[in-house]
Design an enzyme around this catalytic site. Structure first.
Site, mmCIF file in Angstrom:
data_model
loop_
_atom_site.group_PDB
_atom_site.id
_atom_site.type_symbol
_atom_site.label_atom_id
_atom_site.label_comp_id
_atom_site.label_asym_id
_atom_site.label_seq_id
_atom_site.Cartn_x
_atom_site.Cartn_y
_atom_site.Cartn_z
ATOM 1 N N CYS A 154 -20.649 7.716 3.622
ATOM 2 C CA CYS A 154 -21.041 8.099 2.094
ATOM 3 C C CYS A 154 -20.178 7.056 1.229
ATOM 4 O O CYS A 154 -20.333 7.241 -0.011
ATOM 5 C CB CYS A 154 -21.331 9.131 1.746
ATOM 6 N N VAL A 214 1.028 -1.169 -0.041
ATOM 7 C CA VAL A 214 -0.043 -0.114 0.120
ATOM 8 C C VAL A 214 0.874 1.113 0.017
ATOM 9 O O VAL A 214 0.415 2.344 0.196
ATOM 10 C CB VAL A 214 -0.922 0.060 1.208
ATOM 11 N N ASP A 215 2.209 1.243 -0.003
ATOM 12 C CA ASP A 215 3.248 2.193 -0.073
ATOM 13 C C ASP A 215 3.264 2.956 -1.108
ATOM 14 O O ASP A 215 3.802 4.363 -1.056
ATOM 15 C CB ASP A 215 4.518 1.607 0.515
ATOM 16 N N HIS A 227 -4.349 -4.506 -2.133
ATOM 17 C CA HIS A 227 -4.757 -4.282 -0.824
ATOM 18 C C HIS A 227 -4.956 -2.582 -0.642
ATOM 19 O O HIS A 227 -4.950 -2.179 0.318
ATOM 20 C CB HIS A 227 -3.642 -4.636 0.061
ATOM 21 N N ASN A 244 13.019 -14.001 -3.019
ATOM 22 C CA ASN A 244 12.973 -14.000 -1.473
ATOM 23 C C ASN A 244 14.183 -14.477 -0.712
ATOM 24 O O ASN A 244 14.668 -15.686 -0.952
ATOM 25 C CB ASN A 244 11.735 -14.624 -0.977
ATOM 26 N N PRO A 245 14.797 -13.712 0.099
ATOM 27 C CA PRO A 245 15.866 -14.118 1.020
ATOM 28 C C PRO A 245 15.467 -15.370 1.789
ATOM 29 O O PRO A 245 16.514 -16.281 2.200
ATOM 30 C CB PRO A 245 16.444 -13.029 1.828
HETATM 31 P P1 OAD Z 1 5.143 -10.267 4.769
HETATM 32 O O1 OAD Z 1 5.731 -9.523 5.883
HETATM 33 O O2 OAD Z 1 4.458 -11.371 5.337
HETATM 34 O O3 OAD Z 1 6.454 -11.116 4.001
HETATM 35 C C1 OAD Z 1 7.473 -10.092 3.534
HETATM 36 C C2 OAD Z 1 8.372 -11.095 2.726
HETATM 37 O O4 OAD Z 1 9.604 -10.540 2.248
HETATM 38 C C3 OAD Z 1 9.165 -12.423 3.814
HETATM 39 O O5 OAD Z 1 8.781 -13.634 3.048
HETATM 40 C C4 OAD Z 1 10.546 -11.976 3.731
HETATM 41 O O6 OAD Z 1 11.357 -13.231 3.748
HETATM 42 C C5 OAD Z 1 10.510 -11.218 2.302
HETATM 43 N N1 OAD Z 1 11.893 -10.160 2.323
HETATM 44 C C6 OAD Z 1 12.347 -9.517 3.426
HETATM 45 N N2 OAD Z 1 13.420 -8.831 2.850
HETATM 46 C C7 OAD Z 1 13.388 -8.918 1.687
HETATM 47 C C8 OAD Z 1 14.040 -8.375 0.483
HETATM 48 N N3 OAD Z 1 15.280 -7.487 0.579
HETATM 49 N N4 OAD Z 1 13.886 -8.770 -0.708
HETATM 50 C C9 OAD Z 1 12.893 -9.767 -1.103
HETATM 51 N N5 OAD Z 1 12.085 -10.330 -0.126
HETATM 52 C C10 OAD Z 1 12.403 -10.100 1.359
HETATM 53 O O7 OAD Z 1 4.391 -9.360 3.850
HETATM 54 P P2 OAD Z 1 3.353 -9.564 2.684
HETATM 55 O O8 OAD Z 1 3.554 -11.032 1.841
HETATM 56 O O9 OAD Z 1 3.229 -8.654 1.796
HETATM 57 O O10 OAD Z 1 -2.200 -7.348 4.249
HETATM 58 O O11 OAD Z 1 2.125 -9.832 3.343
HETATM 59 C C11 OAD Z 1 0.808 -9.828 2.678
HETATM 60 C C12 OAD Z 1 -0.096 -8.872 3.293
HETATM 61 O O12 OAD Z 1 -0.007 -9.345 4.734
HETATM 62 C C13 OAD Z 1 0.158 -7.540 3.392
HETATM 63 O O13 OAD Z 1 -0.397 -6.978 2.073
HETATM 64 C C14 OAD Z 1 -0.698 -7.124 4.664
HETATM 65 C C15 OAD Z 1 -0.327 -8.089 5.392
HETATM 66 O O14 OAD Z 1 -1.086 -8.212 6.350
HETATM 67 C C16 OAD Z 1 -3.075 -6.534 4.818
HETATM 68 O O15 OAD Z 1 -2.797 -5.586 5.451
HETATM 69 C C17 OAD Z 1 -4.622 -6.830 4.261
#
Ligand code: OAD
Length: 247
Positions: free
Chosen positions: A131, A104-105, A120, A215-216
């Site tokens: 409204c 959402v950034d 999202h 993904n690391p």
């Molecule tokens: P997560 O915080 O669950 O996952 C982030 C992922 O990024 C993890 O698997 C990390 O290993 C990986 N990661 C970390 N550093 C990285 C890098 N430098 N390069 C690549 N990958 C890296 O976040 P999301 O999967 O985005 O939803 O979470 C999904 C949703 O859950 C979000 O949109 C949000 C959250 O709750 C809502 O708010 C509805």
């Protein structure tokens, strides 16, 4: 030396015509935006599910707004990183390109990506709880907490999708259609545990797309991925991009 996985990812991507990218919080990690489930993922001791939820907003709208306002202020201070830049460049490289994000950034757009499917919602939009009038709100800090609707005076909420809520139907349908059509799906920085967004990866894989994961950490997607690039997206995507352009 080019790691073997980078080479394989480049070989898969180079001849592809229909490519989709699907990103999560990890793509913004190197910009300094904290992920949801990693270290620092808690906010004032609360899990994201306890803040990003309609019940939380009903019980304490100011608390929820404080969380989002902190995120708005945090994101306003940071810049897109090389991973966002590569994904923005790829929109002009492939015949068909779709970028769907759970983030959402707004950092994909800041890097130049167009027509981003924001599954999202966005930190930069607000919606009236009464409204339903929606508007852009880019001012940081917010002039009023919580903000109020100019049309009817009711409280506004962040125009983001909370746990238990539906994803914007048009946006999700567009992402599903792209997942069904793509030849290659590049999944970047998501733990892929939140449905229905995470289901996009199975849709693409079931339809025969090759999945490249960046993904690391090992994620729930490992079994579906043709190539897993285990490292930071801001380092590995530029390597893949360079390899595609050289090869
Ligand atoms: P997560 O915080 O669950 O996952 C982030 C992922 O990024 C993890 O698997 C990390 O290993 C990986 N990661 C970390 N550093 C990285 C890098 N430098 N390069 C690549 N990958 C890296 O976040 P999301 O999967 O985005 O939803 O979470 C999904 C949703 O859950 C979000 O949109 C949000 C959250 O709750 C809502 O708010 C509805």
């Amino acid at each position: 030396m080019i790691p073997e996985e980078v080479q394989r990812a480049a070989e898969i991507l180079k001849p592809a015509r229909r490519v989709m990218a699907f990103t999560g919080a990890g793509v913004s990690a190197e910009s300094g935006v904290p992920t949801f489930r990693g270290a620092g993922g808690l906010w004032e001791g609360r899990r994201v599910e306890q803040v990003a939820a309609p019940e939380a907003f009903r019980a304490d709208p100011l608390m929820v707004w404080k969380f989002y306002e902190e995120r708005r202020q945090g994101v306003a201070r940071v810049r897109p990183n090389p991973a966002h830049a590569v994904l923005a460049a790829w929109q002009d490289r492939f015949a068909e390109w779709t970028l769907a994000t759970q983030n959402v950034d707004g950092l994909h757009q800041a890097a130049g990506s167009r027509d981003v499917l924001e599954l999202h919602g966005s930190l930069w939009r607000v919606r009236c709880v009464s409204c339903a009038t929606e508007r852009e709100e880019l001012v940081v800090p917010l002039p009023q907490m919580p903000p109020r609707c100019a049309v009817c005076g009711a409280m506004e909420r962040p125009a983001v999708v909370w746990f238990g809520e539906f994803l914007p139907p048009g946006v999700m349908a567009a992402a599903q259609a792209a997942a069904e059509r793509c030849e290659v799906l590049v999944v970047v920085g998501t733990s892929a545990v939140v449905y229905p967004a995470a289901g996009l990866v199975s849709i693409a894989a079931d339809a025969g797309a090759k999945v490249i994961e960046v993904n690391p950490a090992e994620s729930a997607l490992a079994a579906l991925a043709a190539v897993a690039l285990r490292g930071p997206a801001g380092e590995l995507l530029p390597l893949v991009d360079r390899r595609i352009r050289e090869a």
